[in-house]
Write a protein that holds these residues in place. Structure first.
Motif, PDB file in Angstrom:
ATOM      1  N   ALA A 115      -5.411  -1.490   0.072  1.00 47.18           N
ATOM      2  CA  ALA A 115      -5.208  -1.141   1.476  1.00 47.18           C
ATOM      3  C   ALA A 115      -3.886  -1.712   1.991  1.00 47.18           C
ATOM      4  O   ALA A 115      -3.195  -1.070   2.792  1.00 47.18           O
ATOM      5  N   ILE A 116      -3.533  -2.909   1.525  1.00 48.79           N
ATOM      6  CA  ILE A 116      -2.248  -3.501   1.910  1.00 48.79           C
ATOM      7  C   ILE A 116      -1.097  -2.633   1.428  1.00 48.79           C
ATOM      8  O   ILE A 116      -0.167  -2.314   2.174  1.00 48.79           O
ATOM      9  N   VAL A 117      -1.178  -2.217   0.164  1.00 53.06           N
ATOM     10  CA  VAL A 117      -0.125  -1.366  -0.410  1.00 53.06           C
ATOM     11  C   VAL A 117      -0.060  -0.036   0.329  1.00 53.06           C
ATOM     12  O   VAL A 117       1.025   0.469   0.619  1.00 53.06           O
ATOM     13  N   ALA A 118      -1.232   0.544   0.646  1.00 49.15           N
ATOM     14  CA  ALA A 118      -1.246   1.813   1.373  1.00 49.15           C
ATOM     15  C   ALA A 118      -0.558   1.675   2.727  1.00 49.15           C
ATOM     16  O   ALA A 118       0.186   2.566   3.155  1.00 49.15           O
ATOM     17  N   ALA A 119      -0.782   0.544   3.392  1.00 50.91           N
ATOM     18  CA  ALA A 119      -0.137   0.306   4.689  1.00 50.91           C
ATOM     19  C   ALA A 119       1.375   0.188   4.529  1.00 50.91           C
ATOM     20  O   ALA A 119       2.144   0.717   5.342  1.00 50.91           O
ATOM     21  N   LEU A 120       1.815  -0.493   3.474  1.00 56.22           N
ATOM     22  CA  LEU A 120       3.256  -0.639   3.234  1.00 56.22           C
ATOM     23  C   LEU A 120       3.887   0.706   2.885  1.00 56.22           C
ATOM     24  O   LEU A 120       5.008   1.014   3.308  1.00 56.22           O
ATOM     25  N   GLN A 121       3.168   1.512   2.107  1.00 52.43           N
ATOM     26  CA  GLN A 121       3.705   2.814   1.715  1.00 52.43           C
ATOM     27  C   GLN A 121       3.762   3.786   2.882  1.00 52.43           C
ATOM     28  O   GLN A 121       4.544   4.744   2.859  1.00 52.43           O
ATOM     29  N   SER A 122       2.935   3.549   3.904  1.00 52.41           N
ATOM     30  CA  SER A 122       2.925   4.456   5.051  1.00 52.41           C
ATOM     31  C   SER A 122       4.086   4.208   6.011  1.00 52.41           C
ATOM     32  O   SER A 122       4.325   5.005   6.923  1.00 52.41           O
ATOM     33  N   LEU A 123       4.806   3.091   5.819  1.00 56.55           N
ATOM     34  CA  LEU A 123       5.933   2.780   6.705  1.00 56.55           C
ATOM     35  C   LEU A 123       7.089   3.746   6.460  1.00 56.55           C
ATOM     36  O   LEU A 123       7.383   4.109   5.322  1.00 56.55           O
ATOM     37  N   ASN A 124       7.742   4.122   7.519  1.00 58.79           N
ATOM     38  CA  ASN A 124       8.930   4.975   7.413  1.00 58.79           C
ATOM     39  C   ASN A 124      10.141   4.072   7.174  1.00 58.79           C
ATOM     40  O   ASN A 124      10.757   3.588   8.123  1.00 58.79           O
ATOM     41  N   VAL A 125      10.459   3.825   5.907  1.00 60.70           N
ATOM     42  CA  VAL A 125      11.505   2.857   5.577  1.00 60.70           C
ATOM     43  C   VAL A 125      12.878   3.316   6.055  1.00 60.70           C
ATOM     44  O   VAL A 125      13.777   2.490   6.226  1.00 60.70           O
ATOM     45  N   ASP A 126      13.051   4.614   6.273  1.00 66.46           N
ATOM     46  CA  ASP A 126      14.343   5.111   6.768  1.00 66.46           C
ATOM     47  C   ASP A 126      14.597   4.678   8.204  1.00 66.46           C
ATOM     48  O   ASP A 126      15.737   4.723   8.666  1.00 66.46           O
ATOM     49  N   ARG A 127      13.557   4.265   8.892  1.00 63.85           N
ATOM     50  CA  ARG A 127      13.694   3.842  10.280  1.00 63.85           C
ATOM     51  C   ARG A 127      13.412   2.357  10.458  1.00 63.85           C
ATOM     52  O   ARG A 127      13.062   1.899  11.536  1.00 63.85           O
ATOM     53  N   LEU A 128      13.558   1.594   9.340  1.00 65.57           N
ATOM     54  CA  LEU A 128      13.341   0.149   9.368  1.00 65.57           C
ATOM     55  C   LEU A 128      14.513  -0.587   8.755  1.00 65.57           C
ATOM     56  O   LEU A 128      15.218  -0.051   7.891  1.00 65.57           O
ATOM     57  N   ASP A 129      14.711  -1.847   9.202  1.00 65.63           N
ATOM     58  CA  ASP A 129      15.732  -2.709   8.617  1.00 65.63           C
ATOM     59  C   ASP A 129      15.118  -3.866   7.838  1.00 65.63           C
ATOM     60  O   ASP A 129      15.728  -4.366   6.889  1.00 65.63           O
ATOM     61  N   GLY A 130      13.927  -4.310   8.251  1.00 65.77           N
ATOM     62  CA  GLY A 130      13.351  -5.457   7.566  1.00 65.77           C
ATOM     63  C   GLY A 130      11.869  -5.566   7.809  1.00 65.77           C
ATOM     64  O   GLY A 130      11.308  -4.944   8.731  1.00 65.77           O
ATOM     65  N   ILE A 131      11.224  -6.397   6.986  1.00 63.31           N
ATOM     66  CA  ILE A 131       9.780  -6.561   7.070  1.00 63.31           C
ATOM     67  C   ILE A 131       9.418  -8.009   6.768  1.00 63.31           C
ATOM     68  O   ILE A 131      10.027  -8.639   5.898  1.00 63.31           O
ATOM     69  N   ALA A 132       8.452  -8.545   7.505  1.00 60.47           N
ATOM     70  CA  ALA A 132       7.929  -9.891   7.276  1.00 60.47           C
ATOM     71  C   ALA A 132       6.474  -9.758   6.845  1.00 60.47           C
ATOM     72  O   ALA A 132       5.689  -9.083   7.518  1.00 60.47           O
ATOM     73  N   LEU A 133       6.116 -10.401   5.742  1.00 59.43           N
ATOM     74  CA  LEU A 133       4.804 -10.225   5.128  1.00 59.43           C
ATOM     75  C   LEU A 133       3.994 -11.515   5.143  1.00 59.43           C
ATOM     76  O   LEU A 133       4.482 -12.565   4.724  1.00 59.43           O
ATOM     77  N   MET A 134       2.744 -11.423   5.596  1.00 61.63           N
ATOM     78  CA  MET A 134       1.784 -12.504   5.460  1.00 61.63           C
ATOM     79  C   MET A 134       0.580 -11.922   4.724  1.00 61.63           C
ATOM     80  O   MET A 134      -0.416 -11.529   5.323  1.00 61.63           O
TER      81      MET A 134
END
Length: 347
Positions: A115-134
């Motif tokens: 489910a964590i991976v699915a959430a990460l894959q659903s992000l639109n990376v073209d409209r992001l610069d960075g991500i913080a993970l816990m």
């Protein structure tokens, strides 16, 4: 008369004078725009080097209306600590630390790596610069981090590290040292031999794993009269936590202390209250939340090993921006300290 050296920082005007070019040319060179001859580019770079010019990235980004787009991935569920991080993000968003920054919080189930991976894959990376993970460290999560890096995102980890992944930076306390600190406090507070129960949400979380390593090292070396029991994992299941605590509290007369390495302190304390043994046990927990704060006030918890959540969030924002801008990270500024919170020094 000897002229006193200037203490002011060099500016683009100084570069233009030093290189013998116009301000427009300096601007094109510093922003890597086309239309400047290689010889002129070399002159400008040489002037920058001689003057020791350090670019004001804040001003440059402001001038070109640069916006940073960051996502924070936090555990879902009744985690009070995750909620304190979210609240700190909301405070930062209202202050200058988050100027020109768009923030989004995504909550994920900590015990389900798919489910964590699915959430990460659903992000639109073209409209992001960075991500913080816990998130916990699993092979699936490490692979997902690699895909985020391949997409060009800055990646930092919060509280619990993913050291075997391609993440750029970890923000949080040294968890081994935090576990060692908890062991020292436990050993000093417990006045006779006995058993110590260790509980956590999951040993797949790197912070819990490292805390246990540090705790065991100090306990075996300095407090060998205390027996540390195997770790109990609750897996985000309050019923499981309550059942385990009830069984241990009623069935182990030599129990003298409990070390809570993760979340779930509300259920833990409630079960201990019902058992009637809370007042006789030394309880040490992590992170200052409404539950642990109240337990400290009521003398139900002896100590809390904490980290400044505001510092954690501000550091994450600074580091993500510096990675995006290819700027150095000031280690001393971003180092999060271990804090020992007692009833008498509650902030």
């Amino acid at each position: 008369m000897k002229r006193r050296a200037s203490l002011s920082r060099p500016t683009v005007h100084d570069i233009a004078r030093e290189a013998g070019v116009s301000l427009a040319t300096v601007d094109r060179v510093l922003n890597a725009r086309p239309g400047v001859r290689e010889k002129t580019i070399a002159k400008v770079h040489a002037a920058v080097e001689r003057l020791g010019y350090v670019r004001d990235t804040y001003a440059a980004n402001l001038a070109r209306q640069r916006q940073y787009r960051f996502v924070f991935i936090l555990p879902e569920g009744p985690s009070q600590f995750a909620q304190t991080i979210k609240s700190a993000l909301q405070e930062a968003y209202a202050s200058h630390i988050a100027d020109r920054t768009l923030l989004k919080v995504v909550r994920v189930p900590q015990q389900d790596p798919h489910a964590i991976v699915a959430a990460l894959q659903s992000l639109n990376v073209d409209r992001l610069d960075g991500i913080a993970l816990m998130v916990p460290e699993t092979p699936q999560v490490r692979d997902a981090v690699s895909r985020l890096k391949d997409a060009g995102l800055a990646v930092v980890t919060l509280v619990s590290d993913l050291p075997n992944s391609r993440r750029d930076y970890f923000i949080g306390v040294n968890s081994v040292a935090a576990g060692r600190t908890a062991a020292l406090l436990m050993g000093r507070f417990v006045r006779s031999g006995g058993e110590i129960l260790v509980v956590t949400n999951s040993m797949r979380s790197r912070d819990s794993l490292e805390r246990r390593l540090g705790f065991d090292d100090v306990m075996s070396r300095d407090f060998s009269d205390l027996v540390v029991l195997p770790s109990i994992e609750a897996y985000d299941d309050p019923a499981r936590m309550e059942r385990v605590i009830t069984e241990v509290a009623s069935g182990r007369e030599r129990l003298v202390g409990i070390y809570s390495m993760g979340s779930g302190n509300s259920t833990l304390l409630a079960a201990l209250r019902r058992s009637g043994r809370l007042g006789e046990l030394i309880v040490i927990a992590h992170e200052l939340t409404p539950t642990t704060r109240q337990a400290l006030l009521e003398n139900e918890i002896a100590a809390v090993i904490a980290q400044n959540v505001g510092h954690l969030v501000r550091s994450a924002l600074r580091v993500l921006r510096n990675i995006c801008d290819d700027l150095p990270i000031f280690e001393a500024q971003e180092r999060v300290r271990i804090e020992i919170v007692l009833r008498e020094n509650l902030p």
